[in-house]
Design a protein around this motif. Sequence first.
Motif, PDB file in Angstrom:
ATOM      1  N   GLY A 148      -6.291  10.714   2.691  1.00  0.00           N
ATOM      2  CA  GLY A 148      -5.278   9.712   3.043  1.00  0.00           C
ATOM      3  C   GLY A 148      -3.898   9.974   2.446  1.00  0.00           C
ATOM      4  O   GLY A 148      -3.008   9.141   2.551  1.00  0.00           O
ATOM      5  N   LYS A 185      -9.642   3.009  14.995  1.00  0.00           N
ATOM      6  CA  LYS A 185      -9.511   4.316  14.333  1.00  0.00           C
ATOM      7  C   LYS A 185      -9.151   5.324  15.413  1.00  0.00           C
ATOM      8  O   LYS A 185      -9.969   5.630  16.279  1.00  0.00           O
ATOM      9  N   GLY A 244       0.830  -1.205   0.000  1.00  0.00           N
ATOM     10  CA  GLY A 244       0.000   0.000   0.000  1.00  0.00           C
ATOM     11  C   GLY A 244       0.865   1.255   0.000  1.00  0.00           C
ATOM     12  O   GLY A 244       2.010   1.225   0.420  1.00  0.00           O
ATOM     13  N   GLU A 294      -1.757  14.740  12.635  1.00  0.00           N
ATOM     14  CA  GLU A 294      -0.721  13.764  12.312  1.00  0.00           C
ATOM     15  C   GLU A 294       0.641  14.442  12.326  1.00  0.00           C
ATOM     16  O   GLU A 294       0.778  15.606  11.915  1.00  0.00           O
TER      17      GLU A 294
HETATM   18  P1  ADP Z   1      -0.300   4.418   3.476  1.00  0.00           P
HETATM   19  O1  ADP Z   1       0.728   3.370   3.767  1.00  0.00           O
HETATM   20  O2  ADP Z   1      -1.098   4.120   2.256  1.00  0.00           O
HETATM   21  O3  ADP Z   1       0.243   5.827   3.529  1.00  0.00           O
HETATM   22  P2  ADP Z   1      -1.364   4.734   6.162  1.00  0.00           P
HETATM   23  O4  ADP Z   1      -1.322   3.525   7.019  1.00  0.00           O
HETATM   24  O5  ADP Z   1      -0.345   5.787   6.428  1.00  0.00           O
HETATM   25  O6  ADP Z   1      -1.356   4.283   4.639  1.00  0.00           O
HETATM   26  O7  ADP Z   1      -2.790   5.405   6.250  1.00  0.00           O
HETATM   27  C1  ADP Z   1      -3.149   6.530   5.444  1.00  0.00           C
HETATM   28  C2  ADP Z   1      -3.950   7.523   6.267  1.00  0.00           C
HETATM   29  O8  ADP Z   1      -5.129   6.913   6.797  1.00  0.00           O
HETATM   30  C3  ADP Z   1      -3.195   8.034   7.499  1.00  0.00           C
HETATM   31  O9  ADP Z   1      -2.317   9.076   7.187  1.00  0.00           O
HETATM   32  C4  ADP Z   1      -4.368   8.469   8.389  1.00  0.00           C
HETATM   33  O10 ADP Z   1      -4.855   9.731   7.971  1.00  0.00           O
HETATM   34  C5  ADP Z   1      -5.404   7.402   8.112  1.00  0.00           C
HETATM   35  N1  ADP Z   1      -5.238   6.292   9.086  1.00  0.00           N
HETATM   36  C6  ADP Z   1      -4.485   5.175   8.948  1.00  0.00           C
HETATM   37  N2  ADP Z   1      -4.544   4.392  10.041  1.00  0.00           N
HETATM   38  C7  ADP Z   1      -5.354   5.007  10.926  1.00  0.00           C
HETATM   39  C8  ADP Z   1      -5.799   4.710  12.253  1.00  0.00           C
HETATM   40  N3  ADP Z   1      -5.465   3.580  12.880  1.00  0.00           N
HETATM   41  N4  ADP Z   1      -6.608   5.615  12.851  1.00  0.00           N
HETATM   42  C9  ADP Z   1      -6.986   6.744  12.247  1.00  0.00           C
HETATM   43  N5  ADP Z   1      -6.614   7.088  10.979  1.00  0.00           N
HETATM   44  C10 ADP Z   1      -5.805   6.241  10.322  1.00  0.00           C
END
Ligand code: ADP
Length: 423
Positions: free
Chosen positions: A237, A205, A168, A211
């Motif tokens: 995201g 979540k 991902g 962030e």
């Molecule tokens: P990628 O590897 O595609 O960048 P992430 O794991 O960083 O994916 O997730 C992308 C976004 O989704 C994060 O920057 C955040 O905004 C949201 N997100 C991911 N995991 C969580 C979580 N456990 N709780 C809340 N938001 C989340």
Amino acid sequence: MTAAEAPTPDTAPHLSAAARGDAPRVGVLGDGQLARMMAPAAVELGVELRLLAGRAEASAARVIPRTTLGDYRSVEDVTAFAADVDVVTFDHEHVPAEVLDALTAQGTPLHPGPEALLYAQDKLAMRRAVEQLGLPNPHWAAVHTVAELRDFGDDTGWPVVLKTPRGGYDGKGVRIIDSSASASAAQDWFDRAAEQGTGLLAEEKIPFTRELSAQVARSAVGEIRAYPVVESTQTDGVCDIVVAPAPRSHPTHMEDAASIARLIAEKLGVTGMLAVELFEITDGERAGVYVNELAMRPHNSGHWSMDGAVTGQFEQHLRAVLGLPLGSTAPIGGPGGRTVMKNLFGASASDLHAGVPEAARHAPEAKIHLYGKEPRPGRKVGHVNVVLAPEPGEVAVAAAELDRAQSRALHAAALITGTTTDD
Ligand code: ADP
């Protein structure tokens, strides 16, 4: 997991170049904008950058003269490419294990090494490692079926964030499951994961306030330097705006974030640039920072440093993988200085260069970076940086000044991508 031993100084890759009496040669696997932005730093340091690119038109291939065309998934292509470089590094995390193993067998220094890289490649392995290091994770579980996902959500609370452990990026591979009733919608992901012999990562979540990203560089000889912790705002995201150092900093959270990044770099034996993405909850019972994910390469949240820090992250990455002494990570505007970074995403403009004159007129203080990529909708195609120093007599950039700089960065970005033509 055991703490990786820092390699001894005589393993610094730049020393093999010195023995040859020649410029150090860094080979990069991956041909995107991150590899491209290593090029100016390599030119400045007199380092020879070599690229293995999938396409001659790829972002990095357009600017790196010593480009070989080949497939980063092919053992044959990669080992031939790496035969006479001093060190191999990456602009993404997707190089398969058998290719990394073949490079190791060939004796090519790899930074980061395969043992560390695993934690950036596999989010389940990362969650386990963060837990074993005693660092703050969201509640999580490996789930293999819709029933297991339902159990996790019923225990932890809905919604649940479901992730594919591998492959991902930019929010692809992340899905929000709102309720037990909608969990069956994830059946397709479970089917695919089962075919690959793995599970999925389920996370609570996190009700984050914002962030953060904490970046550190760790060199091939074990030196570590941390950058100021930054605030990163995501849209759909995807990283969109970064303010560095993070404004409105909490008395302990920034230090916590920086120590987490240092500890991860040390204990997992990371070499090169490491970004630890974090969630911050500012108030209440669960106030603190929580690890989201790791990237072991220069990272979007560090683009500000190209103009806003004494040593930009791309130069630092080259220094680190070669085992050279690391550069200062201090912000250009001093501890109270700020840099705003705004990403450019493909929108209506088919030629980004057409908007550059107006953007440059509107915001002459904005440093414009374009990646030479076709501006397909939503694609990261560049960024702008606006660097601010405090007014004379002030210790930090005022909030109103930061807001104005952000608006100008946003407007300059919009003029380039064709989101607006207003002045
Ligand atoms: P990628 O590897 O595609 O960048 P992430 O794991 O960083 O994916 O997730 C992308 C976004 O989704 C994060 O920057 C955040 O905004 C949201 N997100 C991911 N995991 C969580 C979580 N456990 N709780 C809340 N938001 C989340």
